[in-house]
Design a protein around this motif. Structure first.
Motif, PDB file in Angstrom:
ATOM      1  N   ARG A   1     -49.509 -65.211  -2.230  1.00 50.60           N
ATOM      2  CA  ARG A   1     -48.796 -64.132  -1.541  1.00 50.60           C
ATOM      3  C   ARG A   1     -49.807 -63.333  -0.748  1.00 50.60           C
ATOM      4  N   ALA A   2     -49.571 -63.270   0.566  1.00 49.16           N
ATOM      5  CA  ALA A   2     -50.470 -62.553   1.479  1.00 49.16           C
ATOM      6  C   ALA A   2     -51.895 -63.043   1.330  1.00 49.16           C
ATOM      7  N   GLY A   3     -52.051 -64.365   1.130  1.00 45.18           N
ATOM      8  CA  GLY A   3     -53.372 -64.968   1.046  1.00 45.18           C
ATOM      9  C   GLY A   3     -54.070 -64.795  -0.286  1.00 45.18           C
ATOM     10  N   GLU A   4     -53.402 -64.172  -1.259  1.00 45.07           N
ATOM     11  CA  GLU A   4     -54.017 -63.945  -2.567  1.00 45.07           C
ATOM     12  C   GLU A   4     -53.270 -64.711  -3.649  1.00 45.07           C
ATOM     13  N   GLN A   5     -54.019 -65.151  -4.645  1.00 46.18           N
ATOM     14  CA  GLN A   5     -53.422 -65.882  -5.763  1.00 46.18           C
ATOM     15  C   GLN A   5     -52.770 -64.904  -6.735  1.00 46.18           C
ATOM     16  N   THR A   6     -51.523 -65.165  -7.082  1.00 43.98           N
ATOM     17  CA  THR A   6     -50.817 -64.313  -8.028  1.00 43.98           C
ATOM     18  C   THR A   6     -49.869 -65.190  -8.838  1.00 43.98           C
ATOM     19  N   GLU A   7     -48.949 -64.582  -9.582  1.00 45.22           N
ATOM     20  CA  GLU A   7     -48.057 -65.342 -10.464  1.00 45.22           C
ATOM     21  C   GLU A   7     -46.598 -65.062 -10.106  1.00 45.22           C
ATOM     22  N   ARG A   8     -45.746 -66.008 -10.471  1.00 44.48           N
ATOM     23  CA  ARG A   8     -44.313 -65.848 -10.240  1.00 44.48           C
ATOM     24  C   ARG A   8     -43.536 -66.248 -11.481  1.00 44.48           C
ATOM     25  N   ILE A   9     -42.524 -65.442 -11.815  1.00 46.17           N
ATOM     26  CA  ILE A   9     -41.605 -65.734 -12.916  1.00 46.17           C
ATOM     27  C   ILE A   9     -40.181 -65.634 -12.371  1.00 46.17           C
ATOM     28  N   LEU A  10     -39.338 -66.584 -12.739  1.00 44.56           N
ATOM     29  CA  LEU A  10     -37.935 -66.549 -12.370  1.00 44.56           C
ATOM     30  C   LEU A  10     -37.110 -66.155 -13.584  1.00 44.56           C
ATOM     31  N   VAL A  11     -36.103 -65.319 -13.345  1.00 45.45           N
ATOM     32  CA  VAL A  11     -35.157 -64.939 -14.392  1.00 45.45           C
ATOM     33  C   VAL A  11     -33.786 -65.421 -13.940  1.00 45.45           C
ATOM     34  N   ARG A  12     -33.161 -66.263 -14.741  1.00 44.96           N
ATOM     35  CA  ARG A  12     -31.881 -66.849 -14.378  1.00 44.96           C
ATOM     36  C   ARG A  12     -30.805 -66.405 -15.353  1.00 44.96           C
ATOM     37  N   CYS A  13     -29.613 -66.103 -14.820  1.00 43.44           N
ATOM     38  CA  CYS A  13     -28.490 -65.702 -15.666  1.00 43.44           C
ATOM     39  C   CYS A  13     -27.188 -66.171 -15.022  1.00 43.44           C
ATOM     40  N   ASP A  14     -26.089 -66.049 -15.758  1.00 45.10           N
ATOM     41  CA  ASP A  14     -24.785 -66.384 -15.203  1.00 45.10           C
ATOM     42  C   ASP A  14     -24.462 -65.465 -14.033  1.00 45.10           C
ATOM     43  N   ARG A  15     -23.640 -65.988 -13.127  1.00 48.94           N
ATOM     44  CA  ARG A  15     -23.271 -65.195 -11.957  1.00 48.94           C
ATOM     45  C   ARG A  15     -22.592 -63.889 -12.354  1.00 48.94           C
ATOM     46  N   ALA A  16     -21.774 -63.913 -13.393  1.00 51.40           N
ATOM     47  CA  ALA A  16     -21.059 -62.710 -13.829  1.00 51.40           C
ATOM     48  C   ALA A  16     -22.013 -61.620 -14.309  1.00 51.40           C
ATOM     49  N   ASP A  17     -23.234 -62.003 -14.700  1.00 51.21           N
ATOM     50  CA  ASP A  17     -24.215 -61.027 -15.189  1.00 51.21           C
ATOM     51  C   ASP A  17     -25.200 -60.610 -14.116  1.00 51.21           C
ATOM     52  N   GLY A  18     -24.936 -60.993 -12.860  1.00 47.90           N
ATOM     53  CA  GLY A  18     -25.880 -60.698 -11.790  1.00 47.90           C
ATOM     54  C   GLY A  18     -26.125 -59.217 -11.589  1.00 47.90           C
ATOM     55  N   ALA A  19     -25.070 -58.411 -11.624  1.00 48.44           N
ATOM     56  CA  ALA A  19     -25.224 -56.968 -11.422  1.00 48.44           C
ATOM     57  C   ALA A  19     -26.051 -56.343 -12.552  1.00 48.44           C
ATOM     58  N   ARG A  20     -25.816 -56.818 -13.784  1.00 48.59           N
ATOM     59  CA  ARG A  20     -26.580 -56.285 -14.911  1.00 48.59           C
ATOM     60  C   ARG A  20     -28.052 -56.677 -14.807  1.00 48.59           C
ATOM     61  N   LEU A  21     -28.327 -57.905 -14.348  1.00 51.31           N
ATOM     62  CA  LEU A  21     -29.714 -58.348 -14.182  1.00 51.31           C
ATOM     63  C   LEU A  21     -30.427 -57.476 -13.157  1.00 51.31           C
TER      64      LEU A  21
END
Length: 676
Positions: free
Chosen positions: A626-646
C-alpha cells in the motif's frame, strides 16, 4: 525599549490571553445551533452544540457553512438545525461566523450522507467532502443565468421499441411511479438516445434525474443525447476535471432548482436534485464507479440508496451485467429489460473463438492458437480491411510490459529492488517497474542467463507488428500514453486500443480482434471473468451487425464460461452464473466483506475491540503493498443480513482506538471492487 517597558507589554499580552471572552448576545429565537464539524477522528463523528449570536440570527440557517472554534482552533462545519435548548450543561461556544448564507446541505443530502457513512464504516465528515464541492465565493455571488421555461414533452418511445416493457418503463417514469430495471443494451442501437428518453420522461412527469457514467467520454456522449432530447439549458454535466468555478456553478444550478437533471462521473452521484424521480448508472461493472476517497463508496450502491430514500425509479444499464445487478433481479428489487433473442441476433456481429471453425490452422501450425497474432486474426483483418476499419483490442499498454529470462523463462527482476522488468520502447533498455532503474547489464538469478524474452506484448509493440504485417495500411493507436481517440472515420485502418479506450467508428467497425484474452481472464481479482466479459462485449458492440458483415475474433478458448457469454451474446446468463458461484463461495453480493489494511498489531487491536456479528469469519492476515510500503490485510466476512452490524462494529472499534491515540493508521473498505 527598556527592560521595564518590555515586561509591561508582556503583562498586557498575558492579560488579554487569560481574560475571559466577552459575553455574546444570543439569538432570541432558537439560540442553539447543532453543527456537523469537519473533524477527522471517528470518535468525534457526532453533532456539537454552539450558541447562535444575535448578529448571525438571520444568516445562521440550516444547511449553511459555518466556522466554529473546536479545541482552540477554527474549523469549518455545516449547520444542521437550530434548537431552543441544549443537553450540554456548560457554556456554549458561539459560532464564529457564517461563511455563506447559501443553504448547500439539504435534509435529503444529509440523510443520504449519514446512510453512506454508516454503510461504509466512514464518518459523516468524510462523506460530506464528497457530497458538497468546495465553495467558490465569486461564483456564488453571480446572478443566475436564465433557464428555459415551459413544460417538457413526453419522449418518443422509439429507442425502447426493441425491448418488451420498454415503453411501459417510460410511462411509469412519466406518471410518477418508481420502476426499477436492469437494462441489457443492444449493440448497434441508440443506447444514449434511449437513456436520454428515460430522463425526458422523468422530467416530463415533474421530477428530476441523476445519470452516472464512469468515464468522461461516456458522460460527453450522454450529455449530447440529453441536449438533443431536452434542449439547451435543461440539464448540466458534472465531472471532476471541471474547474472549481464551473463545477460549483453547475452544482449551484442543481441546488437552487434551476435545472433538475445531471449527468456526470462519480462527482455527480450526490448531486442535489429536488423531487428525484430517476437514478441511472451506465456500465456499473466499470471499476471507475468505486470512489477512491474514504469511505470508498460505490456509485451504484449510492444511487440505490437514493432511489430507496426518494422512492424513485432506478436503471442499471450496459452491454454487460454484473453479479450485483443479477442479485437485484433475483431479489425482485428490479426487473430485467432485455431484447428477445431474435432481435439480439439481428444487432450483433458474428463472434467466434480461436478453436471454432478454424481447425485447419491448428493442423498447419499447432502453436498458432497460443500466438499473439494467430493466422486467423491476420486473415480476418485482411478480409475486413477491404470494407472498413478494424478494431484491435490489446489488454496491456506499453511495448513489452513483462519480460522473462529467455533461457529458464523465470520472470526478469530488478537487481536493486526485485521489481519486474519491462521494456518501454523498441530501442530502449529494460527498466524496473518499481524503482525505474535501467537493468543493464542484466543476468538471471536462477540460471545466470543474460537474454530476455517477452512474457506479454503491449499495444505499442502490437502496432509495430501489425504495421509490418499490413504494409501501407494506416495504423492508429488509442491509449492513455498516446492519447485516447474519440471517433475514427469509416475508411480502412487498423485501430489498436487498450480496454476502455476504443474509439467509435463512423458506420461501425468491419471487424474486431480481441487479442491476448487470457491476459484479462488471469488477473488475480474476484472480478476477473466479469471484467473480461465487460471489456470484450464493450469492444464487440462497436462492430457492425453480422447482416452487414461484422465479425469478431476472440483469441481465447471458446469453451470457457466467459468466452461463451460473448460467443452467445448472453451477458445476463453469465451474470447469473457468476452470482451462483459467489453465493456458493461466500463472496459479495451474497455476503459482506470488510477489508482492513494496516500494521498487524493495529489490525489485531481493531478486531479485539469490534463486536463482530455471530459467524463472522476472519481471512488472513496476508502481506500487501500500500503506497509502496509493505503492510498486512485481513478480511472479515459475514452474511449479507449482518452487513450493517459489521460496518457499525468496525467503525465503533476504530473510534475507540483513535480515542486512545492509536498511532498506526488502519484503512477499512466495505466490499472492495478489486478484491484479490
Amino acid at each position: 525599549m527598556e527592560k521595564g517597558a518590555v515586561h509591561e507589554q508582556l503583562a498586557l499580552v498575558r492579560a488579554r490571553v487569560s481574560a475571559p471572552p466577552k459575553p455574546v448576545q444570543p439569538a432570541e429565537d432558537r439560540p442553539v445551533a447543532r453543527i456537523a464539524v469537519d473533524l477527522e477522528p471517528p470518535h468525534l463523528d457526532r453533532y456539537f452544540d454552539y450558541a447562535v449570536p444575535a448578529k448571525l440570527a438571520e444568516t445562521a440557517q440550516p444547511g449553511v457553512r459555518v466556522r466554529v472554534r473546536f479545541a482552540g482552533r477554527l474549523v469549518d462545519g455545516f449547520l444542521i438545525e437550530r434548537c431552543e435548548s441544549s443537553d450540554f450543561t456548560g457554556s456554549l461556544v458561539p459560532i464564529e461566523r457564517v461563511l455563506s448564507p447559501e443553504p448547500v446541505l439539504s435534509p435529503d443530502l444529509l440523510a443520504l450522507a449519514r446512510q453512506v457513512a454508516d454503510a461504509y464504516s466512514g464518518t459523516l465528515a468524510d462523506v460530506l467532502r464528497l457530497v458538497i464541492p468546495p465553495r467558490h465565493a465569486a461564483t456564488e455571488a453571480e446572478k443566475p443565468s436564465p433557464r428555459p421555461l415551459g413544460p417538457i414533452q413526453a419522449p418518443d418511445p422509439a429507442p425502447w421499441s426493441a425491448y418488451p416493457g420498454g415503453a411501459g418503463f417510460l410511462g411509469a417514469l412519466a406518471s410518477g411511479e418508481a420502476p426499477r430495471a436492469v437494462w441489457t443494451v443492444l449493440p448497434n442501437s441508440d443506447a444514449y438516445g434511449a437513456l436520454a428518453a428515460a430522463v425526458q420522461a422523468t422530467l416530463a412527469g415533474g421530477r428530476g434525474a441523476v445519470v452516472i457514467a464512469a468515464t468522461g467520454r461516456d458522460v460527453a456522449r450522454i450529455d449530447l443525447a440529453l441536449t438533443k432530447a431536452l434542449g439547451e439549458g435543461r440539464h448540466v454535466a458534472l465531472t471532476a476535471d471541471l474547474g472549481a468555478a464551473e463545477r460549483y456553478r453547475r452544482w449551484l444550478a442543481l441546488s437552487r432548482g434551476q435545472v433538475r437533471a445531471v449527468v456526470g462521473t462519480a462527482a455527480a452521484q450526490f448531486a442535489p436534485i429536488d423531487s428525484l424521480g430517476l437514478v441511472a448508472i451506465w456500465d456499473d461493472a466499470d471499476s471507475g464507479h468505486a470512489t477512491r476517497l474514504a469511505p470508498y463508496p460505490h456509485a451504484r450502491e449510492v444511487l440505490l440508496m437514493r432511489a430507496h430514500q426518494a422512492k424513485a425509479g432506478a436503471l442499471i444499464a450496459g452491454y454487460t451485467a454484473t453479479a450485483e445487478a443479477a442479485h437485484l433481479v433475483q431479489r425482485h428489487w428490479a426487473r430485467p429489460l432485455a431484447a428477445p433473442r431474435a432481435v439480439v441476433r439481428d444487432h450483433t456481429p458474428r463472434v467466434f473463438a480461436l478453436n471454432e471453425e478454424r481447425g485447419r490452422d491448428r493442423e498447419l501450425n499447432p502453436g498458432a492458437v497460443a500466438g499473439h497474432l494467430p493466422p486467423q486474426a491476420i486473415r480476418l483483418a485482411r478480409e475486413a480491411l477491404a470494407h472498413g476499419p478494424v478494431l484491435v483490442q490489446v489488454p496491456r499498454s506499453g511495448y513489452r510490459p513483462r519480460l522473462a529470462c529467455a533461457q529458464c523463462r523465470e520472470t526478469a527482476r530488478c537487481a536493486h529492488c526485485n521489481g519486474p522488468l519491462a521494456q518501454p520502447g523498441p530501442r530502449q533498455d529494460p527498466k524496473c517497474g518499481w524503482c525505474g532503474r535501467a537493468a543493464t547489464p542484466w543476468s538471471c538469478r536462477n540460471c545466470n542467463g543474460v537474454a530476455l524474452r517477452s512474457r506479454a506484448t503491449g499495444v505499442h509493440r502490437s502496432a509495430e507488428e501489425l504495421g509490418r504485417a499490413f504494409p501501407g495500411t494506416l495504423v492508429r493507436e488509442s491509449n492513455a500514453a498516446r492519447g485516447v481517440i474519440d471517433v475514427v472515420p469509416g475508411e480502412p485502418a487498423l485501430v489498436l486500443a487498450t480496454p476502455g479506450a476504443e474509439p467509435l467508428a463512423d458506420g461501425g467497425y468491419a471487424a474486431a480482434l480481441l487479442l491476448d484474452a487470457p491476459e484479462i481472464l488471469n488477473l488475480p481479482t474476484l472480478r476477473a471473468a466479469e471484467q473480461a466479459v465487460r471489456r470484450w462485449l464493450g469492444a464487440a458492440a462497436l462492430v457492425r451487425p453480422a447482416s452487414r458483415g461484422g465479425a469478431v475474433l476472440l483469441c481465447a478458448d471458446g469453451t470457457l464460461p466467459a468466452a461463451q457469454a460473448v460467443l452467445r451474446w448472453d451477458p445476463a446468463a453469465f451474470a447469473r452464473r457468476e452470482l451462483a458461484d459467489r453465493t456458493e463461495l461466500g463472496y459479495p453480493p451474497s455476503a459482506r466483506i470488510a477489508e482492513l489494511t494496516g500494521p498487524y498489531p493495529a489490525l489485531r487491536e481493531i478486531l479485539d475491540l469490534a463486536d463482530l456479528p455471530d459467524g463472522a469469519q476472519l481471512l488472513g492476515p496476508v502481506p500487501v503493498q500500500r503506497a509502496g510500503e509493505q503492510t498486512e490485510r485481513i478480511l472479515v466476512r459475514c452474511d449479507r443480513a449482518d452487513g450493517a452490524r459489521l460496518a457499525k462494529a468496525l467503525k465503533s472499534a476504530l473510534g475507540v482506538r483513535t480515542a486512545k491515540h492509536g498511532a498506526d493508521p488502519v484503512w477499512i473498505r466495505i466490499d472492495p471492487v478489486d478484491l484479490a
